[in-house]
Design a protein around this motif. Structure first.
Motif, PDB file in Angstrom:
ATOM      1  N   PHE A   7       0.831  -1.201   0.000  1.00 23.94           N
ATOM      2  CA  PHE A   7       0.000   0.000   0.000  1.00 23.94           C
ATOM      3  C   PHE A   7       0.869   1.256   0.000  1.00 23.94           C
ATOM      4  N   MET A   8       1.885   1.262   0.855  1.00 25.52           N
ATOM      5  CA  MET A   8       2.786   2.425   0.924  1.00 25.52           C
ATOM      6  C   MET A   8       3.529   2.618  -0.401  1.00 25.52           C
ATOM      7  N   MET A   9       3.956   1.538  -1.014  1.00 27.40           N
ATOM      8  CA  MET A   9       4.650   1.630  -2.297  1.00 27.40           C
ATOM      9  C   MET A   9       3.707   2.171  -3.368  1.00 27.40           C
ATOM     10  N   THR A  10       2.439   1.757  -3.343  1.00 27.67           N
ATOM     11  CA  THR A  10       1.449   2.261  -4.298  1.00 27.67           C
ATOM     12  C   THR A  10       1.204   3.750  -4.093  1.00 27.67           C
ATOM     13  N   VAL A  11       1.114   4.180  -2.834  1.00 28.25           N
ATOM     14  CA  VAL A  11       0.903   5.605  -2.536  1.00 28.25           C
ATOM     15  C   VAL A  11       2.103   6.426  -2.990  1.00 28.25           C
ATOM     16  N   VAL A  12       3.305   5.960  -2.710  1.00 35.31           N
ATOM     17  CA  VAL A  12       4.519   6.691  -3.098  1.00 35.31           C
ATOM     18  C   VAL A  12       4.617   6.804  -4.613  1.00 35.31           C
ATOM     19  N   ILE A  13       4.365   5.719  -5.307  1.00 33.31           N
ATOM     20  CA  ILE A  13       4.429   5.745  -6.775  1.00 33.31           C
ATOM     21  C   ILE A  13       3.350   6.667  -7.337  1.00 33.31           C
ATOM     22  N   SER A  14       2.160   6.647  -6.751  1.00 32.92           N
ATOM     23  CA  SER A  14       1.081   7.529  -7.215  1.00 32.92           C
ATOM     24  C   SER A  14       1.436   8.997  -7.018  1.00 32.92           C
ATOM     25  N   VAL A  15       1.991   9.329  -5.862  1.00 30.20           N
ATOM     26  CA  VAL A  15       2.366  10.717  -5.595  1.00 30.20           C
ATOM     27  C   VAL A  15       3.479  11.160  -6.532  1.00 30.20           C
ATOM     28  N   LEU A  16       4.469  10.309  -6.742  1.00 27.90           N
ATOM     29  CA  LEU A  16       5.551  10.665  -7.670  1.00 27.90           C
ATOM     30  C   LEU A  16       5.029  10.817  -9.101  1.00 27.90           C
ATOM     31  N   GLY A  17       4.109   9.955  -9.503  1.00 25.10           N
ATOM     32  CA  GLY A  17       3.523  10.072 -10.841  1.00 25.10           C
ATOM     33  C   GLY A  17       2.732  11.358 -10.997  1.00 25.10           C
ATOM     34  N   LEU A  18       1.960  11.713  -9.975  1.00 28.45           N
ATOM     35  CA  LEU A  18       1.202  12.955 -10.022  1.00 28.45           C
ATOM     36  C   LEU A  18       2.135  14.162 -10.059  1.00 28.45           C
ATOM     37  N   ALA A  19       3.199  14.131  -9.271  1.00 21.23           N
ATOM     38  CA  ALA A  19       4.172  15.229  -9.272  1.00 21.23           C
ATOM     39  C   ALA A  19       4.833  15.362 -10.642  1.00 21.23           C
ATOM     40  N   PHE A  20       5.136  14.235 -11.279  1.00 16.82           N
ATOM     41  CA  PHE A  20       5.747  14.277 -12.607  1.00 16.82           C
ATOM     42  C   PHE A  20       4.792  14.876 -13.637  1.00 16.82           C
ATOM     43  N   VAL A  21       3.545  14.449 -13.604  1.00 10.08           N
ATOM     44  CA  VAL A  21       2.549  14.957 -14.561  1.00 10.08           C
ATOM     45  C   VAL A  21       2.345  16.459 -14.366  1.00 10.08           C
ATOM     46  N   LEU A  22       2.236  16.900 -13.125  1.00 13.46           N
ATOM     47  CA  LEU A  22       2.041  18.331 -12.867  1.00 13.46           C
ATOM     48  C   LEU A  22       3.269  19.146 -13.232  1.00 13.46           C
ATOM     49  N   SER A  23       4.467  18.607 -13.028  1.00 13.14           N
ATOM     50  CA  SER A  23       5.671  19.367 -13.375  1.00 13.14           C
ATOM     51  C   SER A  23       5.846  19.475 -14.883  1.00 13.14           C
ATOM     52  N   VAL A  24       5.422  18.456 -15.618  1.00 11.29           N
ATOM     53  CA  VAL A  24       5.539  18.489 -17.076  1.00 11.29           C
ATOM     54  C   VAL A  24       4.503  19.432 -17.674  1.00 11.29           C
ATOM     55  N   SER A  25       3.266  19.350 -17.204  1.00 12.68           N
ATOM     56  CA  SER A  25       2.214  20.182 -17.791  1.00 12.68           C
ATOM     57  C   SER A  25       2.315  21.620 -17.302  1.00 12.68           C
ATOM     58  N   GLY A  26       2.611  21.830 -16.034  1.00 11.28           N
ATOM     59  CA  GLY A  26       2.769  23.170 -15.492  1.00 11.28           C
ATOM     60  C   GLY A  26       1.503  23.992 -15.623  1.00 11.28           C
ATOM     61  N   CYS A  27       1.680  25.305 -15.621  1.00 11.26           N
ATOM     62  CA  CYS A  27       0.537  26.208 -15.721  1.00 11.26           C
ATOM     63  C   CYS A  27       0.264  26.619 -17.162  1.00 11.26           C
ATOM     64  N   GLY A  28       1.057  26.169 -18.091  1.00 11.82           N
ATOM     65  CA  GLY A  28       0.889  26.569 -19.481  1.00 11.82           C
ATOM     66  C   GLY A  28      -0.399  26.063 -20.099  1.00 11.82           C
ATOM     67  N   LEU A  29      -0.889  24.949 -19.599  1.00 10.26           N
ATOM     68  CA  LEU A  29      -2.125  24.395 -20.158  1.00 10.26           C
ATOM     69  C   LEU A  29      -3.356  25.018 -19.535  1.00 10.26           C
ATOM     70  N   TYR A  30      -3.177  25.776 -18.467  1.00  9.16           N
ATOM     71  CA  TYR A  30      -4.315  26.352 -17.769  1.00  9.16           C
ATOM     72  C   TYR A  30      -4.707  27.668 -18.417  1.00  9.16           C
ATOM     73  N   HIS A  31      -5.923  27.755 -18.882  1.00  6.97           N
ATOM     74  CA  HIS A  31      -6.473  29.000 -19.413  1.00  6.97           C
ATOM     75  C   HIS A  31      -7.760  29.275 -18.668  1.00  6.97           C
ATOM     76  N   ARG A  32      -8.009  30.528 -18.412  1.00  7.05           N
ATOM     77  CA  ARG A  32      -9.264  30.873 -17.754  1.00  7.05           C
ATOM     78  C   ARG A  32     -10.404  30.646 -18.729  1.00  7.05           C
ATOM     79  N   PRO A  33     -11.469  30.053 -18.265  1.00  7.45           N
ATOM     80  CA  PRO A  33     -12.596  29.807 -19.171  1.00  7.45           C
ATOM     81  C   PRO A  33     -13.211  31.117 -19.649  1.00  7.45           C
ATOM     82  N   GLY A  34     -13.420  31.223 -20.937  1.00  5.53           N
ATOM     83  CA  GLY A  34     -14.043  32.414 -21.498  1.00  5.53           C
ATOM     84  C   GLY A  34     -13.084  33.558 -21.716  1.00  5.53           C
ATOM     85  N   GLU A  35     -11.781  33.345 -21.517  1.00  8.73           N
ATOM     86  CA  GLU A  35     -10.804  34.416 -21.707  1.00  8.73           C
ATOM     87  C   GLU A  35     -10.136  34.246 -23.067  1.00  8.73           C
ATOM     88  N   THR A  36     -10.161  35.313 -23.854  1.00  8.05           N
ATOM     89  CA  THR A  36      -9.528  35.253 -25.163  1.00  8.05           C
ATOM     90  C   THR A  36      -8.043  35.526 -25.020  1.00  8.05           C
TER      91      THR A  36
END
Length: 77
Positions: A7-36
């Protein structure tokens, strides 16, 4: 004990995977809805202009340019 370690290994791998995905995507993909793109550019320009003016005020305060000098008889603009 073995199920707890799995269970601990699954949690650690999940957190590391989430951190990797967020670091790769960053804030560049975030756009405010309805903002040109023009509105986003205006917002960025306004924030940049505000930051530069605040930085100039800080430099003036650091160099004592925001107060009159008691050494001069006339104020220099």
């Amino acid at each position: 004990m073995k199920s707890t370690s799995k269970f601990m290994m699954t949690v650690v791998i999940s957190v590391l995977g989430l951190a990797f995905v967020l670091s790769v995507s960053g804030c560049g993909l975030y756009h405010r809805p309805g903002e040109t793109s023009a509105e986003r550019a205006r917002r960025h320009n306004r924030v940049l202009k505000n930051n530069i003016s605040l930085m100039a005020e800080d430099v003036d305060q650091l160099l004592n340019l925001d107060r009159m000098s008691h050494l001069a008889e006339k104020r220099v603009p």
